[in-house]
Enzyme design. Structure first.
Site, PDB file in Angstrom:
ATOM      1  N   HIS A  91      44.934  38.942  55.802  1.00  0.00           N
ATOM      2  CA  HIS A  91      45.013  39.818  54.727  1.00  0.00           C
ATOM      3  C   HIS A  91      45.900  40.929  55.755  1.00  0.00           C
ATOM      4  CE1 HIS A  91      43.143  43.240  53.094  1.00  0.00           C
ATOM      5  NE2 HIS A  91      42.588  42.654  52.191  1.00  0.00           N
ATOM      6  N   GLU A 160      49.350  39.145  47.362  1.00  0.00           N
ATOM      7  CA  GLU A 160      49.088  41.255  47.662  1.00  0.00           C
ATOM      8  C   GLU A 160      49.667  42.195  48.041  1.00  0.00           C
ATOM      9  OE1 GLU A 160      44.053  41.091  47.438  1.00  0.00           O
ATOM     10  OE2 GLU A 160      44.630  40.829  50.149  1.00  0.00           O
TER      11      GLU A 160
HETATM   12  P1  PGA Z   1      42.304  47.104  46.660  1.00  0.00           P
HETATM   13  O1  PGA Z   1      42.156  46.130  47.750  1.00  0.00           O
HETATM   14  O2  PGA Z   1      41.606  46.413  45.571  1.00  0.00           O
HETATM   15  O3  PGA Z   1      41.470  47.833  47.444  1.00  0.00           O
HETATM   16  O4  PGA Z   1      43.180  47.341  46.245  1.00  0.00           O
HETATM   17  C1  PGA Z   1      42.552  44.177  47.658  1.00  0.00           C
HETATM   18  C2  PGA Z   1      42.113  43.652  48.857  1.00  0.00           C
HETATM   19  O5  PGA Z   1      42.511  44.870  49.793  1.00  0.00           O
HETATM   20  O6  PGA Z   1      42.356  42.758  48.875  1.00  0.00           O
END
Ligand code: PGA
Length: 239
Positions: A91, A160
Protein backbone atom coordinates in the site's frame (compact mmCIF):
# COMPACT_ATOMS: atom_id res chain seq x y z
CA UNK A 1 -18.49 -10.39 -10.61
CA UNK A 2 -16.83 -7.20 -9.42
CA UNK A 3 -14.88 -7.09 -6.17
CA UNK A 4 -15.14 -4.42 -3.45
CA UNK A 5 -12.72 -3.84 -0.58
CA UNK A 6 -12.64 -1.42 2.35
CA UNK A 7 -9.35 -0.40 3.92
CA UNK A 8 -10.00 1.09 7.37
CA UNK A 9 -6.42 2.38 7.70
CA UNK A 10 -6.15 3.87 11.23
CA UNK A 11 -9.91 4.23 11.72
CA UNK A 12 -12.68 2.53 13.68
CA UNK A 13 -12.46 0.89 17.09
CA UNK A 14 -12.89 -2.74 18.02
CA UNK A 15 -16.51 -2.00 18.90
CA UNK A 16 -17.37 -0.05 15.76
CA UNK A 17 -15.57 -2.60 13.57
CA UNK A 18 -17.72 -5.40 14.99
CA UNK A 19 -20.89 -3.41 14.32
CA UNK A 20 -19.67 -2.51 10.80
CA UNK A 21 -19.01 -6.16 9.93
CA UNK A 22 -22.37 -7.22 11.36
CA UNK A 23 -24.13 -4.61 9.22
CA UNK A 24 -22.34 -5.81 6.09
CA UNK A 25 -23.14 -9.45 6.95
CA UNK A 26 -26.81 -8.52 7.13
CA UNK A 27 -26.75 -6.70 3.82
CA UNK A 28 -25.04 -9.57 1.99
CA UNK A 29 -27.40 -12.16 3.45
CA UNK A 30 -30.65 -10.19 3.12
CA UNK A 31 -29.93 -8.99 -0.43
CA UNK A 32 -28.34 -12.30 -1.46
CA UNK A 33 -25.24 -10.47 -2.72
CA UNK A 34 -22.56 -12.85 -3.95
CA UNK A 35 -19.75 -10.44 -4.90
CA UNK A 36 -16.47 -10.82 -3.04
CA UNK A 37 -16.26 -8.19 -0.29
CA UNK A 38 -13.09 -7.54 1.73
CA UNK A 39 -12.69 -5.53 4.92
CA UNK A 40 -9.27 -4.60 6.32
CA UNK A 41 -9.72 -3.36 9.90
CA UNK A 42 -6.93 -2.26 12.24
CA UNK A 43 -4.94 -5.10 13.83
CA UNK A 44 -6.42 -4.31 17.24
CA UNK A 45 -9.92 -4.91 15.87
CA UNK A 46 -9.26 -8.40 14.47
CA UNK A 47 -11.50 -11.12 15.85
CA UNK A 48 -13.15 -14.40 14.92
CA UNK A 49 -15.93 -12.83 12.89
CA UNK A 50 -18.76 -14.99 11.68
CA UNK A 51 -19.12 -13.93 8.06
CA UNK A 52 -20.70 -15.34 4.89
CA UNK A 53 -18.26 -17.02 2.46
CA UNK A 54 -17.99 -13.98 0.23
CA UNK A 55 -17.05 -11.56 3.05
CA UNK A 56 -13.38 -11.79 3.98
CA UNK A 57 -11.69 -9.95 6.81
CA UNK A 58 -8.01 -9.36 6.08
CA UNK A 59 -5.09 -7.59 7.67
CA UNK A 60 -3.64 -4.26 6.49
CA UNK A 61 -0.10 -5.34 7.32
CA UNK A 62 1.93 -8.01 9.08
CA UNK A 63 5.59 -8.87 9.27
CA UNK A 64 7.05 -11.82 7.37
CA UNK A 65 7.46 -14.02 10.45
CA UNK A 66 5.48 -16.45 12.54
CA UNK A 67 6.60 -14.73 15.77
CA UNK A 68 9.76 -13.24 17.27
CA UNK A 69 11.26 -9.93 18.37
CA UNK A 70 9.89 -7.30 15.99
CA UNK A 71 8.51 -4.55 18.20
CA UNK A 72 5.25 -3.14 16.95
CA UNK A 73 4.69 -5.85 14.34
CA UNK A 74 2.43 -8.90 14.22
CA UNK A 75 3.14 -12.23 12.54
CA UNK A 76 1.23 -15.30 11.44
CA UNK A 77 0.88 -16.60 15.00
CA UNK A 78 -1.38 -13.62 15.71
CA UNK A 79 -3.18 -13.92 12.36
CA UNK A 80 -3.81 -17.64 12.84
CA UNK A 81 -5.65 -16.93 16.09
CA UNK A 82 -8.35 -15.26 14.01
CA UNK A 83 -8.08 -17.40 10.88
CA UNK A 84 -6.84 -14.43 8.85
CA UNK A 85 -5.58 -15.57 5.44
CA UNK A 86 -5.72 -12.30 3.51
CA UNK A 87 -3.23 -9.42 3.53
CA UNK A 88 -2.71 -6.05 1.84
CA UNK A 89 0.88 -5.62 0.63
CA UNK A 90 2.57 -2.62 -0.97
CA UNK A 91 0.00 0.00 0.00
CA UNK A 92 1.26 3.48 -0.86
CA UNK A 93 1.05 4.66 2.75
CA UNK A 94 3.37 1.83 3.79
CA UNK A 95 5.71 2.58 0.88
CA UNK A 96 5.77 6.37 1.19
CA UNK A 97 4.94 7.19 4.83
CA UNK A 98 6.28 4.11 6.65
CA UNK A 99 9.22 3.74 4.26
CA UNK A 100 8.79 0.13 3.16
CA UNK A 101 11.23 -0.63 0.37
CA UNK A 102 10.53 -2.78 -2.67
CA UNK A 103 12.98 -5.30 -1.21
CA UNK A 104 11.02 -5.59 2.05
CA UNK A 105 7.75 -5.69 0.17
CA UNK A 106 9.10 -8.56 -1.94
CA UNK A 107 10.17 -10.50 1.17
CA UNK A 108 6.72 -9.99 2.62
CA UNK A 109 5.02 -10.99 -0.64
CA UNK A 110 7.06 -14.18 -0.98
CA UNK A 111 6.50 -15.15 2.64
CA UNK A 112 2.73 -14.79 2.44
CA UNK A 113 2.61 -16.33 -1.02
CA UNK A 114 4.42 -19.43 0.27
CA UNK A 115 1.70 -19.72 2.94
CA UNK A 116 -1.04 -19.44 0.31
CA UNK A 117 -2.46 -16.15 1.59
CA UNK A 118 -4.73 -14.09 -0.59
CA UNK A 119 -2.67 -10.98 -1.34
CA UNK A 120 -4.03 -7.64 -2.45
CA UNK A 121 -0.93 -6.08 -3.95
CA UNK A 122 -0.99 -2.30 -4.40
CA UNK A 123 0.91 -0.23 -6.94
CA UNK A 124 0.66 3.37 -8.10
CA UNK A 125 2.64 6.44 -9.07
CA UNK A 126 3.16 9.75 -7.24
CA UNK A 127 2.09 13.03 -8.87
CA UNK A 128 5.54 14.03 -10.15
CA UNK A 129 5.71 10.78 -12.12
CA UNK A 130 2.16 11.08 -13.46
CA UNK A 131 3.04 14.56 -14.73
CA UNK A 132 5.88 13.09 -16.80
CA UNK A 133 3.38 11.05 -18.83
CA UNK A 134 2.18 7.54 -19.41
CA UNK A 135 5.45 5.86 -20.24
CA UNK A 136 7.15 7.14 -17.06
CA UNK A 137 4.06 6.12 -15.10
CA UNK A 138 4.15 2.60 -16.50
CA UNK A 139 7.91 2.40 -15.93
CA UNK A 140 7.45 3.42 -12.30
CA UNK A 141 4.71 0.84 -11.75
CA UNK A 142 6.82 -1.82 -13.46
CA UNK A 143 9.50 -1.31 -10.77
CA UNK A 144 6.85 -2.00 -8.12
CA UNK A 145 6.47 -5.44 -9.69
CA UNK A 146 10.19 -6.18 -9.23
CA UNK A 147 10.46 -9.50 -7.44
CA UNK A 148 6.68 -9.97 -7.43
CA UNK A 149 5.28 -13.15 -8.98
CA UNK A 150 2.20 -11.98 -10.86
CA UNK A 151 1.39 -15.56 -11.84
CA UNK A 152 0.55 -16.32 -8.20
CA UNK A 153 -3.02 -17.58 -8.40
CA UNK A 154 -4.08 -15.87 -5.17
CA UNK A 155 -3.03 -12.30 -5.90
CA UNK A 156 -5.31 -9.41 -6.77
CA UNK A 157 -3.57 -6.23 -7.90
CA UNK A 158 -4.85 -2.76 -6.96
CA UNK A 159 -3.82 0.24 -9.04
CA UNK A 160 -3.91 3.25 -6.71
CA UNK A 161 -2.29 6.47 -7.92
CA UNK A 162 -0.66 8.00 -4.82
CA UNK A 163 -1.95 11.49 -5.67
CA UNK A 164 -5.53 10.20 -5.77
CA UNK A 165 -5.46 8.55 -2.34
CA UNK A 166 -7.45 10.46 0.25
CA UNK A 167 -7.35 13.65 -1.82
CA UNK A 168 -10.68 13.63 -3.63
CA UNK A 169 -8.75 13.70 -6.92
CA UNK A 170 -9.52 10.90 -9.36
CA UNK A 171 -7.80 10.20 -12.68
CA UNK A 172 -9.93 10.67 -15.79
CA UNK A 173 -11.86 7.68 -17.09
CA UNK A 174 -9.45 7.62 -20.05
CA UNK A 175 -6.40 7.53 -17.76
CA UNK A 176 -7.79 4.67 -15.67
CA UNK A 177 -8.77 2.82 -18.86
CA UNK A 178 -5.29 3.25 -20.37
CA UNK A 179 -3.36 2.12 -17.29
CA UNK A 180 -5.68 -0.80 -16.57
CA UNK A 181 -5.46 -2.01 -20.16
CA UNK A 182 -1.66 -1.92 -20.07
CA UNK A 183 -1.45 -3.59 -16.66
CA UNK A 184 -3.91 -6.33 -17.60
CA UNK A 185 -1.54 -7.41 -20.37
CA UNK A 186 0.90 -8.49 -17.63
CA UNK A 187 -1.35 -10.85 -15.65
CA UNK A 188 -4.73 -12.56 -15.64
CA UNK A 189 -5.58 -11.95 -11.97
CA UNK A 190 -8.16 -9.32 -11.02
CA UNK A 191 -7.16 -5.63 -11.11
CA UNK A 192 -8.85 -3.18 -8.77
CA UNK A 193 -8.82 0.60 -8.92
CA UNK A 194 -8.31 2.62 -5.72
CA UNK A 195 -8.05 6.32 -4.91
CA UNK A 196 -10.94 8.58 -3.86
CA UNK A 197 -13.66 6.09 -4.82
CA UNK A 198 -17.00 7.25 -3.37
CA UNK A 199 -20.71 6.56 -3.63
CA UNK A 200 -20.95 9.18 -6.38
CA UNK A 201 -18.22 7.88 -8.73
CA UNK A 202 -18.06 4.13 -8.12
CA UNK A 203 -20.59 3.23 -10.81
CA UNK A 204 -18.64 5.09 -13.49
CA UNK A 205 -15.32 3.62 -12.32
CA UNK A 206 -16.72 0.08 -12.38
CA UNK A 207 -17.91 0.61 -15.95
CA UNK A 208 -14.34 1.20 -17.19
CA UNK A 209 -12.96 -1.82 -19.10
CA UNK A 210 -10.45 -3.94 -17.13
CA UNK A 211 -11.57 -2.54 -13.77
CA UNK A 212 -12.48 -5.68 -11.82
CA UNK A 213 -13.44 -3.85 -8.65
CA UNK A 214 -12.41 -1.17 -6.18
CA UNK A 215 -10.27 -0.74 -3.07
CA UNK A 216 -11.74 2.07 -0.98
CA UNK A 217 -10.39 4.00 2.00
CA UNK A 218 -12.08 7.14 3.32
CA UNK A 219 -15.22 6.76 1.21
CA UNK A 220 -16.01 3.41 2.83
CA UNK A 221 -15.66 4.16 6.55
CA UNK A 222 -19.29 5.16 6.94
CA UNK A 223 -21.13 1.86 6.85
CA UNK A 224 -24.17 3.28 5.03
CA UNK A 225 -21.88 4.53 2.24
CA UNK A 226 -20.08 1.19 2.03
CA UNK A 227 -23.43 -0.62 1.87
CA UNK A 228 -24.52 1.66 -0.97
CA UNK A 229 -21.27 0.95 -2.82
CA UNK A 230 -21.67 -2.82 -2.33
CA UNK A 231 -25.14 -2.59 -3.84
CA UNK A 232 -23.87 -0.60 -6.81
CA UNK A 233 -21.03 -3.13 -7.22
CA UNK A 234 -23.45 -6.07 -7.17
CA UNK A 235 -25.50 -4.44 -9.94
CA UNK A 236 -22.39 -3.66 -11.98
CA UNK A 237 -21.55 -7.35 -11.74
CA UNK A 238 -24.81 -8.28 -13.46
CA UNK A 239 -23.95 -6.37 -16.62
P1 PGA B 1 -9.02 6.62 -0.40
O1 PGA B 1 -7.90 5.51 -0.13
O2 PGA B 1 -10.25 5.87 -0.87
O3 PGA B 1 -9.21 7.30 0.92
O4 PGA B 1 -8.50 7.51 -1.46
C1 PGA B 1 -7.76 4.41 -0.97
C2 PGA B 1 -6.70 3.49 -0.45
O5 PGA B 1 -5.71 3.99 0.11
O6 PGA B 1 -6.82 2.27 -0.55
Amino acid sequence: MKIIASNFKTNHTRKSTKKFIEDINKLLTNENIKNDVFIFPTSTSLDNFNTPNNLTVGVQNAYYVQNGSFTGEIGTEQLDEFGIKTILIGHSERRHILGESQKEITLKYNYYKALGYKIIYCVGEPLEIKEKGISDTLGYIQKQFDGIDLNYENVTVAYEPVWAIGTGLVPSVEDIATIHKKLKKKFTQPLLYGGSVKTTNIEEILSIPNVDGTLIGSGSWNVEDFKKMIEITSKAGEK
